[in-house]
Design an enzyme around this catalytic site. Structure first.
Site, PDB file in Angstrom:
ATOM      1  N   LYS A 147      82.108  33.293 -23.445  1.00 34.21           N
ATOM      2  CA  LYS A 147      81.005  34.050 -24.042  1.00 34.21           C
ATOM      3  C   LYS A 147      79.743  34.800 -23.154  1.00 34.21           C
ATOM      4  CE  LYS A 147      80.222  37.291 -27.235  1.00 34.21           C
ATOM      5  NZ  LYS A 147      79.688  36.707 -28.135  1.00 34.21           N
ATOM      6  N   HIS A 156      88.379  37.095 -40.192  1.00 36.87           N
ATOM      7  CA  HIS A 156      88.667  37.612 -39.482  1.00 36.87           C
ATOM      8  C   HIS A 156      89.606  37.119 -38.241  1.00 36.87           C
ATOM      9  CE1 HIS A 156      87.702  40.376 -35.953  1.00 36.87           C
ATOM     10  NE2 HIS A 156      86.746  39.084 -34.848  1.00 36.87           N
ATOM     11  N   ARG A 172      59.855  47.000 -34.937  1.00 33.55           N
ATOM     12  CA  ARG A 172      60.747  46.907 -33.722  1.00 33.55           C
ATOM     13  C   ARG A 172      60.691  45.560 -33.075  1.00 33.55           C
ATOM     14  NH1 ARG A 172      56.538  50.850 -33.294  1.00 33.55           N
ATOM     15  NH2 ARG A 172      57.003  52.405 -33.888  1.00 33.55           N
ATOM     16  N   GLU A 188      78.320  46.082 -22.887  1.00 31.88           N
ATOM     17  CA  GLU A 188      79.999  46.724 -22.705  1.00 31.88           C
ATOM     18  C   GLU A 188      79.585  47.735 -22.032  1.00 31.88           C
ATOM     19  OE1 GLU A 188      81.448  45.952 -26.721  1.00 31.88           O
ATOM     20  OE2 GLU A 188      83.590  46.361 -25.911  1.00 31.88           O
ATOM     21  N   LYS A 199      74.847  41.196 -30.492  1.00 37.53           N
ATOM     22  CA  LYS A 199      75.386  42.131 -30.512  1.00 37.53           C
ATOM     23  C   LYS A 199      74.975  41.930 -32.214  1.00 37.53           C
ATOM     24  CE  LYS A 199      79.862  44.068 -29.156  1.00 37.53           C
ATOM     25  NZ  LYS A 199      81.290  44.512 -28.875  1.00 37.53           N
ATOM     26  N   ARG A 235      83.170  43.633 -20.863  1.00 40.09           N
ATOM     27  CA  ARG A 235      82.845  42.812 -21.883  1.00 40.09           C
ATOM     28  C   ARG A 235      83.908  42.966 -22.922  1.00 40.09           C
ATOM     29  NH1 ARG A 235      77.263  41.982 -25.170  1.00 40.09           N
ATOM     30  NH2 ARG A 235      78.421  41.007 -27.354  1.00 40.09           N
ATOM     31  N   GLU A 272      89.589  32.964 -31.652  1.00 41.22           N
ATOM     32  CA  GLU A 272      89.025  33.497 -31.060  1.00 41.22           C
ATOM     33  C   GLU A 272      88.776  32.866 -29.337  1.00 41.22           C
ATOM     34  OE1 GLU A 272      87.311  36.373 -31.554  1.00 41.22           O
ATOM     35  OE2 GLU A 272      87.349  36.722 -33.339  1.00 41.22           O
ATOM     36  N   ASN A 305      87.512  42.515 -27.177  1.00 39.58           N
ATOM     37  CA  ASN A 305      88.911  42.426 -27.794  1.00 39.58           C
ATOM     38  C   ASN A 305      90.369  41.799 -27.843  1.00 39.58           C
ATOM     39  OD1 ASN A 305      86.107  44.339 -28.882  1.00 39.58           O
ATOM     40  ND2 ASN A 305      86.672  45.584 -27.416  1.00 39.58           N
ATOM     41  N   HIS A 328      92.057  42.275 -30.537  1.00 35.12           N
ATOM     42  CA  HIS A 328      91.042  42.759 -31.712  1.00 35.12           C
ATOM     43  C   HIS A 328      91.143  44.193 -32.145  1.00 35.12           C
ATOM     44  CE1 HIS A 328      88.289  39.397 -30.886  1.00 35.12           C
ATOM     45  NE2 HIS A 328      87.863  39.322 -32.064  1.00 35.12           N
ATOM     46  N   HIS A 370      92.675  44.514 -35.877  1.00 33.59           N
ATOM     47  CA  HIS A 370      91.588  44.902 -36.482  1.00 33.59           C
ATOM     48  C   HIS A 370      91.645  45.571 -38.090  1.00 33.59           C
ATOM     49  CE1 HIS A 370      87.675  44.990 -33.721  1.00 33.59           C
ATOM     50  NE2 HIS A 370      87.256  43.757 -34.543  1.00 33.59           N
TER      51      HIS A 370
HETATM   52  N1  LIG Z   1      78.178  39.877 -33.157  1.00 33.86           N
HETATM   53  C1  LIG Z   1      79.347  39.599 -32.966  1.00 33.86           C
HETATM   54  O1  LIG Z   1      79.431  39.317 -31.904  1.00 33.86           O
HETATM   55  C2  LIG Z   1      80.364  39.220 -33.788  1.00 33.86           C
HETATM   56  C3  LIG Z   1      81.069  38.408 -32.742  1.00 33.86           C
HETATM   57  C4  LIG Z   1      82.718  37.863 -34.386  1.00 33.86           C
HETATM   58  C5  LIG Z   1      82.337  37.725 -35.726  1.00 33.86           C
HETATM   59  N2  LIG Z   1      81.448  38.742 -36.080  1.00 33.86           N
HETATM   60  C6  LIG Z   1      81.004  38.876 -37.143  1.00 33.86           C
HETATM   61  O2  LIG Z   1      81.202  37.713 -37.671  1.00 33.86           O
HETATM   62  C7  LIG Z   1      81.356  37.764 -39.452  1.00 33.86           C
HETATM   63  C8  LIG Z   1      82.257  36.409 -39.333  1.00 33.86           C
HETATM   64  O3  LIG Z   1      82.087  35.257 -39.158  1.00 33.86           O
HETATM   65  P1  LIG Z   1      81.926  33.839 -40.301  1.00 33.86           P
HETATM   66  O4  LIG Z   1      83.405  33.540 -39.975  1.00 33.86           O
HETATM   67  O5  LIG Z   1      81.068  33.605 -39.341  1.00 33.86           O
HETATM   68  O6  LIG Z   1      82.107  34.122 -41.504  1.00 33.86           O
HETATM   69  P2  LIG Z   1      79.991  34.300 -43.139  1.00 33.86           P
HETATM   70  O7  LIG Z   1      79.530  34.014 -41.848  1.00 33.86           O
HETATM   71  O8  LIG Z   1      80.491  35.112 -44.000  1.00 33.86           O
HETATM   72  O9  LIG Z   1      81.114  32.253 -43.000  1.00 33.86           O
HETATM   73  C9  LIG Z   1      82.525  32.525 -43.556  1.00 33.86           C
HETATM   74  C10 LIG Z   1      82.163  31.363 -44.620  1.00 33.86           C
HETATM   75  O10 LIG Z   1      81.655  30.193 -44.539  1.00 33.86           O
HETATM   76  C11 LIG Z   1      80.379  29.880 -45.025  1.00 33.86           C
HETATM   77  N3  LIG Z   1      79.763  29.132 -44.382  1.00 33.86           N
HETATM   78  C12 LIG Z   1      78.823  29.277 -43.610  1.00 33.86           C
HETATM   79  N4  LIG Z   1      78.865  28.011 -42.586  1.00 33.86           N
HETATM   80  C13 LIG Z   1      79.160  26.678 -43.200  1.00 33.86           C
HETATM   81  C14 LIG Z   1      78.990  25.379 -43.431  1.00 33.86           C
HETATM   82  N5  LIG Z   1      78.680  24.652 -42.332  1.00 33.86           N
HETATM   83  N6  LIG Z   1      79.287  24.442 -44.247  1.00 33.86           N
HETATM   84  C15 LIG Z   1      79.819  25.357 -45.520  1.00 33.86           C
HETATM   85  N7  LIG Z   1      80.320  26.875 -45.519  1.00 33.86           N
HETATM   86  C16 LIG Z   1      79.579  27.666 -44.746  1.00 33.86           C
HETATM   87  C17 LIG Z   1      80.152  30.816 -45.552  1.00 33.86           C
HETATM   88  O11 LIG Z   1      78.964  31.233 -46.772  1.00 33.86           O
HETATM   89  C18 LIG Z   1      81.097  31.876 -46.146  1.00 33.86           C
HETATM   90  O12 LIG Z   1      81.622  31.606 -47.242  1.00 33.86           O
HETATM   91  C19 LIG Z   1      82.050  38.839 -39.595  1.00 33.86           C
HETATM   92  O13 LIG Z   1      80.226  40.077 -40.345  1.00 33.86           O
HETATM   93  C20 LIG Z   1      81.857  39.439 -38.528  1.00 33.86           C
HETATM   94  O14 LIG Z   1      81.297  40.708 -38.014  1.00 33.86           O
HETATM   95  C21 LIG Z   1      80.018  39.350 -35.088  1.00 33.86           C
HETATM   96 ZN   LIG Z   2      86.632  38.892 -32.774  1.00 31.93          ZN
END
Ligand SMILES: NC(=O)c1ccc[n+]([C@@H]2O[C@H](COP(=O)([O-])OP(=O)(O)OC[C@H]3O[C@@H](n4cnc5c(N)ncnc54)[C@H](O)[C@@H]3O)[C@@H](O)[C@H]2O)c1
Ligand SMILES: [Zn+2]
Length: 368
Positions: free
Chosen positions: A232, A269, A126, A242, A148, A246, A190, A250, A253, A257
Site C-alpha cells: 500500500k 466491506h 485546518r 489517485e 484517505k 492508486r 484486501e 480498486n 471494488h 461496491h
Molecule cells: N481510508 C481508506 O483508505 C479505507 C480503506 C478501506 C476501508 N475504509 C473504511 O473502513 C471502514 C471499515 O473498516 P473496518 O472493517 O475496520 O470497520 P470498523 O471500524 O467498523 O470495525 C469493524 C467492527 O469491529 C469492531 N472492532 C474494531 N477493532 C476491534 C478489536 N480489536 N476488537 C474487537 N472489536 C473491534 C468495531 O467496533 C466494529 O464493530 C469503512 O468505513 C470503510 O469505508 C477506508
Molecule cells: Zn476496500
C-alpha cells in the site's frame, strides 16, 4: 523472522512521510511514540463503543505517562458514526478539550474510527496532527495507511473527505485477538487483493499460510501486515491523490461496491470485495484477459478464508450493472475496471460492456 520484533515500514511522501509500526503490545508505547512527534500539552483519543472498553485505558495510561493531558471521546460502533453529525460532536469535544494546533488526535479502532477521526483531524483548526492506532485487519491492511479520510453522506459512502496523512500508524497485533471472526476474515480479502495486483509470491504465500493466518499465529500476522503495508505504501508513494496508479487498489471494488449497496451494508466491506474480485476475474477470463486457472486459484483462496465467492441469488444482475455506473470512480461516464491478467500485474479497461458485467454476475450468482 521473530514474531515479537517490531516491524517498521516507511511511507515515503516527502515532508509528509511517516512510519507504520507493527508488533504485539505496542499500544503500551503510544505515549512515547507520539510525544517525540507531536509535543503538546494535551491529546485526544477517539474510539468506538466496542474498542474503547477494551483498549482506551491502555492508550490513555501510556499518553499520561508521557506527560499528556489525555482526553477520550467514544462514538457508537458501526459505520453510521462516519457522519457529519458525529464529526460535529467531535468538534465540540475538541473545543472542550482545548485541542490546539499541535495537539495530536489519535484514532483507536478500525477503519470507521480512522476515517472519521482523520477527517476531523484534517479540518479542526485546518489540521491537527493525526495518529492511527488501527485495530482491525481491514484497517491494518488497507485503511490506516494512505491518508484517505472521509465521512458518509446520504447520497453515498465516503463522499465528504480529505486526503490527510497520519504522522504515525501503530498496529498492535495483540488487539486483533478480540476481533470478531467475521471481521477478521473480511479484512483478509484486501490482503488477497494486494497479492493479486502487485505481488504473485505474496499471493502464493497466502495459499500456503491459510491455517497460521486463521489461527492468528503472531509471525504469520506480522508478515501479512508488513507486506500489505509495504504494498500500500509503495502505491500511495507513487500516486498519493489517485491521479493514476492508486486506482489499481480498486480491484474487485466496482462490482463489490454495488453488492455492498444492494446488500444494504449487511455484508462486511471485505466480503463484498471478495465476490467483486471473483466476478471481475470471471469477466476477465471471458474476455481472454485472465487464465481460467488463476480465476479458480483466487476463488479457492477466498473460500479457504471463509469469504463469500457467490453473489446472493436475490440480487438482480441489472441492479449491479446500474450501480457500477454510480461508483464515484466513473470517469466521463465510463466505468473503469481493474483487471489482473497475471497475478502481480494490472490493466485498466474502460471498454467493459453492460453485457460483460451481466454475464459475469450471472456466472457467480448463487443458484438459490
Ligand atoms: N481510508 C481508506 O483508505 C479505507 C480503506 C478501506 C476501508 N475504509 C473504511 O473502513 C471502514 C471499515 O473498516 P473496518 O472493517 O475496520 O470497520 P470498523 O471500524 O467498523 O470495525 C469493524 C467492527 O469491529 C469492531 N472492532 C474494531 N477493532 C476491534 C478489536 N480489536 N476488537 C474487537 N472489536 C473491534 C468495531 O467496533 C466494529 O464493530 C469503512 O468505513 C470503510 O469505508 C477506508
Ligand atoms: Zn476496500
Amino acid at each position: 523472522m521473530s514474531a515479537s520484533e517490531i516491524r517498521e515500514v516507511r511511507v515515503e511522501l516527502g515532508e509528509r512521510s511517516y512510519s507504520v509500526r507493527i508488533g504485539p503490545g505496542i499500544l503500551d508505547g503510544i505515549g512515547e511514540a507520539v510525544r517525540t512527534l507531536c509535543p503538546a500539552p494535551n491529546a485526544a483519543v477517539v474510539t468506538d463503543s466496542n474498542v474503547g472498553p477494551l483498549y482506551a485505558d491502555q492508550a490513555l495510561a501510556s499518553l499520561r505517562q508521557a506527560g499528556y493531558e489525555a482526553h477520550c471521546v467514544t462514538v457508537p460502533a458501526g459505520d453510521g458514526s462516519k457522519s457529519l453529525d458525529q464529526a460535529a460532536k467531535l468538534y465540540d469535544a475538541m473545543a472542550a478539550a482545548r485541542i490546539e494546533r499541535r495537539s495530536p488526535l489519535i484514532a483507536l479502532g478500525g477503519g470507521m474510527v480512522g476515517d472519521l477521526t482523520g477527517f476531523v483531524a484534517a479540518t479542526w483548526l485546518r489540521g491537527v496532527p493525526f495518529v492511527q492506532c488501527s485495530t482491525t485487519i481491514e484497517a491494518n491492511v488497507d485503511a490506516a495507511t494512505g491518508g484517505k479520510t472521509a465521512v458518509n453522506h446520504p447520497a453515498g459512502k465516503n463522499l465528504v473527505g480529505a486526503f490527510y496523512q497520519p504522522r504515525l500508524v501503530v498496529m498492535d497485533t495483540s488487539t486483533l485477538d478480540t476481533l470478531e471472526d467475521r471481521d477478521f476474515r473480511a479484512g483478509l480479502a484486501e490482503s488477497v487483493k494486494h497479492g493479486a495486483i502487485r505481488d504473485t509470491a505474496f499471493f502464493a504465500w497466502h495459499e500456503s499460510h491459510v491455517e497460521p493466518i486463521l489461527a492468528h499465529e503472531p509471525a504469520a500476522l506480522a508478515d501479512l501486515l508488513e507486506r500489505n503495508v509495504q504494498i500500500k505504501a509503495a502505491v500511495v508513494a507513487a500516486d498519493e491523490r489517485e491521479a493514476g496508479l492508486r486506482a489499481i487498489l480498486n480491484f474487485g471494488h466496482t462490482i463489490g461496491h454495488a453488492v455492498e449497496s444492494l446488500m444494504h451494508y449487511e455484508w462486511r466491506h471485505g466480503e463484498c470485495v471478495a465476490v467483486g474480485m471473483v466476478a471481475v476475474a470471471r469477466l476477465a477470463v471471458r474476455r481472454g484477459l485472465m487464465a481460467d486457472a488463476d480465476a479458480e486459484r483466487m476463488t479457492t483462496l477466498l473460500r479457504a478464508f471463509g469469504l463469500p465467492t457467490e453473489i446472493p441469488a436475490r440480487l438482480a444482475a441489472e441492479d449491479i450493472v446500474r450501480l457500477t455506473k454510480m461508483d464515484k470512480k466513473v470517469a466521463a461516464g465510463r466505468v473503469r475496471f481493474v483487471l489482473v491478467p497475471r497475478f502481480g500485474e494490472t490493466v485498466l479497461r474502460d471498454d467493459i460492456t453492460d453485457a460483460d458485467i451481466r454475464t459475469a454476475v450471472e456466472e457467480v450468482r448463487a443458484a438459490s
